[in-house]
Design a protein around this motif. Sequence first.
Motif, mmCIF file in Angstrom:
data_model
loop_
_atom_site.group_PDB
_atom_site.id
_atom_site.type_symbol
_atom_site.label_atom_id
_atom_site.label_comp_id
_atom_site.label_asym_id
_atom_site.label_seq_id
_atom_site.Cartn_x
_atom_site.Cartn_y
_atom_site.Cartn_z
ATOM 1 N N ILE A 59 0.805 -1.379 -0.044
ATOM 2 C CA ILE A 59 -0.167 -0.124 -0.011
ATOM 3 C C ILE A 59 1.003 1.412 0.047
ATOM 4 O O ILE A 59 0.588 2.341 -0.390
ATOM 5 N N HIS A 60 2.259 1.202 0.333
ATOM 6 C CA HIS A 60 2.832 2.187 0.408
ATOM 7 C C HIS A 60 3.930 2.503 -0.801
ATOM 8 O O HIS A 60 5.119 3.011 -0.610
ATOM 9 N N GLU A 64 2.757 -1.318 -9.884
ATOM 10 C CA GLU A 64 2.014 -1.294 -11.116
ATOM 11 C C GLU A 64 0.499 -0.821 -11.080
ATOM 12 O O GLU A 64 0.091 -0.446 -11.766
ATOM 13 N N VAL A 65 0.029 -1.710 -9.937
ATOM 14 C CA VAL A 65 -1.498 -1.056 -9.669
ATOM 15 C C VAL A 65 -1.602 0.478 -9.516
ATOM 16 O O VAL A 65 -2.289 0.914 -10.138
ATOM 17 N N LEU A 79 6.309 2.836 -19.477
ATOM 18 C CA LEU A 79 7.015 2.814 -18.282
ATOM 19 C C LEU A 79 7.289 0.917 -17.806
ATOM 20 O O LEU A 79 8.271 0.904 -17.418
ATOM 21 N N GLN A 80 6.132 0.396 -18.089
ATOM 22 C CA GLN A 80 6.168 -1.010 -17.739
ATOM 23 C C GLN A 80 7.253 -1.502 -18.689
ATOM 24 O O GLN A 80 7.655 -2.604 -18.352
ATOM 25 N N LYS A 81 7.375 -1.165 -19.908
ATOM 26 C CA LYS A 81 8.232 -1.667 -20.741
ATOM 27 C C LYS A 81 9.662 -1.475 -20.382
ATOM 28 O O LYS A 81 10.547 -2.315 -20.445
ATOM 29 N N PRO A 181 10.598 0.009 -7.688
ATOM 30 C CA PRO A 181 9.583 1.259 -7.389
ATOM 31 C C PRO A 181 9.807 2.124 -6.361
ATOM 32 O O PRO A 181 10.253 1.557 -5.220
ATOM 33 N N ALA A 182 9.152 3.273 -6.387
ATOM 34 C CA ALA A 182 9.239 4.499 -5.436
ATOM 35 C C ALA A 182 8.325 3.910 -4.434
ATOM 36 O O ALA A 182 7.354 3.353 -4.584
ATOM 37 N N PHE A 183 8.743 4.541 -3.130
ATOM 38 C CA PHE A 183 7.692 4.138 -2.156
ATOM 39 C C PHE A 183 7.832 4.929 -1.087
ATOM 40 O O PHE A 183 8.272 6.119 -1.026
ATOM 41 N N LEU A 184 6.716 5.017 -0.134
ATOM 42 C CA LEU A 184 6.498 6.047 1.118
ATOM 43 C C LEU A 184 7.050 5.355 2.495
ATOM 44 O O LEU A 184 6.832 4.568 2.606
ATOM 45 N N LEU A 185 7.767 6.111 2.873
ATOM 46 C CA LEU A 185 8.459 5.809 4.199
ATOM 47 C C LEU A 185 7.925 6.726 5.538
ATOM 48 O O LEU A 185 8.040 7.747 5.188
#
Length: 750
Positions: A59-60, A64-65, A79-81, A181-185
């Motif tokens: 969730i963070h 892809e979703v 981007l997916q490619k 992938p980027a994420f939220l900390l």
Amino acid sequence: MLGKGPGNLNRLLVDESVRRRLHPVSNVRQKALELIANQNHILDRIDFKKTQLKDLFGIHVFNEVAQRERLPKPVFKALQKTIKHGDPLPSDIADVVATAMKDWAIEGGATHYTHLFQPLTGLTAEKHDSFVSPTSDGRAIVEFSGKELVQGEPDASSFPSGGLRSTFEARGYTAWDPTSPAFLLENPNGATLVIPTVFLSWTGETLDKKAPLLRSMEALSKQALRVLRLFGNKSAKRVITTVGPEQEYFLIDRNFHLLRPDLINAGRSLFGASPPKGQELEDQYFGAIPERVLAYMADCEAQLYKLGVPVKTRHNEVAPSQYEIAPVFEDSNLATDHNMLLMEVLRSTATKYGLACYFHEKPFAGINGSGKHNNFSMGTDTGENLLNPGDNPHDNAQFLVFCVAVIRAVAKYPELLRVTVASAHNDHRLGANEAPPAIISIFLGDMLQDIMEQLEKGPATSTIQGGTMEVGVSVLPKFPKDAGDRNRTSPFAFTGNKFEFRAVGGSQSIAEPNTVLNTIVAESLDFVATTLEAAVAGGRDLNKAIQDLLSAILKDSKKVLFNGDGYSEDWHKEAEKRGLPNHRNTIDSLPVIIRKDTVDLFAKYKVYNAKELESRFNILCESYVKTIQVEAKLTGFMGKNQILPAAIRYQGQLADSVNATKAAGVEPAGSLDLLKTLASTIGEFTKALHHLEHELGHQAEGSLHHHAKHCREKLLVAMNAVRVLGDKLETLIADDLWPLPTYREMLFIK
Ligand code: ADP
Ligand code: MG
């Protein structure tokens, strides 16, 4: 006992001072124990009855979703490619991605973003920038451009470059790695958007661990595809190396941690007599997990799940207070990033539960240290595991080719693998009588070993469990998931459908071991593909060509195969006979990095250039020197300012008591003996401390490697001598005077 006369007053005074000293007003250890006994930790921070673990997953993460939801279709597809096939990212989509990412992040509470990178310190580095910019009319707006997403320029002057940059031209830049992938900390007040990046100098040399890893994955993919094409596979577009790192760690009560300068600053105990009970009863492994630790694990898992780190298993390890956490495997790049994240979450969450977490390879002498079993395989983008023996003959031939390619790589480059796990920390583990030995060998298990022996002898006709052995036409016996015995003493073991490199240290990044593994396997696959392509082009039958090739490779490489006990003295002798290198320590293992054949190998597959290798060699020497120097200084401090004063105090008490006893007309035989032993041990201890100080003051001349060698040969030896005597003092001195939490307490009071 007191007689009459003027002497009595004196004696009374002496007795009073002895009493006071015997019952000090405060003993830090007793205080720590009191705190531990009375502490009340909040253990129910997570409620999985309300929020199911599966609902937390990712969730963070801007995965892809989230991307599909928020990006225009063409941008999402482009981007997916890039992510899935490694295609270059079209320059015009960065702005669109950045805006979507920013909106997503701000909705999740983000105020700042950071380019996360992995400098050569082996840690991660981040600098936070706010999304907010002031406007000329006195307000502020939120912005995040494609340029800010794609590239950053941290002040890089303080990161080690091993000579690649001088400080006056210290500019380095970070570049977005869209494949992670980027994420939220989250933090108590909001969150930070974390963007995984590579870190490069302006001249293009890599200053981090991620860029070479990505390059090595490319190299392997290219060569593996050539082999797959020979087997008629036209659908795979990429071969991905996969890694599942099993992480070991220790948890100690933080009240103990705070009283140990060595644990705080060096991550390992530099003193500590062996406890009466160690790990000999083997009652800890897979035992019930203590409640506080379980609560802590659940908290970590919840955080990691939100971050998309697929942690899967947890259990007690062999040593007291040692645990393990293992994820489901991912591609090497993501697995590396996630392992760094996992260590960070484990470390920072410990404090909340009054614990301290250690990944050090050997935090406590005499019991097991911590490693990181690096499970390695290769798979196609269509989901086929290339090290899975499979069920049908076609699979078998392909499996055998890939498996033998790995064997060849390890046999040809054992020193390169060895050096990826070399550090002052891991020296305490490798070659000690527990972790895998420093000799790199491969355990295949009886069944696969037998198959390789047959293959080596040529087109074998003998029968193994119902199937005749001939490449491509035979039926390979079905492998149980754990083929044969579990062999825990091998540094490199085949475990069903993957190889497990077990020499990796608990605290290190898995980037380098995997970079080297990928590169040497790429070289092997290149060799295999080149040979087979030529044979097929010359009109030979593929299976016959494979048979000959594998047989020839195995003749050369079988020296590295060993199914026996890797700890045994016999193996050390046998390995020497076979000509296998045995670099027992970091100093001996480092020079291979700058050897010509190494430089040629990494240049050929464009993983490291000569300058990058030299910089890494320098950094490893430097970090070895720094580690030992810090440890030596700490040993000096603790010896001189903590242990010695306690010893002298006890000596004084004993002397007082001896005198008092004598004056009372009793022969103090026992205390006199103890006093003598103590006094002479204090004498030796002081001498050892002097010697350590002397060695610390001595500057070695010459190269960094030379300096590192001095640290090992002089400083480390001097430190160990101090420790032996310090540990002896621990066994002599009254327990209430001893200033440092003991092994008995730290490892067993939970
Ligand atoms: P063990 O008996 O050693 O605990 P597991 O099957 O539990 O073996 O796997 C240990 C690790 O190996 C896990 O992290 C798992 O994800 C990883 N692993 C399994 N298959 C692969 C693979 N194909 N490539 C890389 N790692 C793998
Ligand atoms: Mg394992």
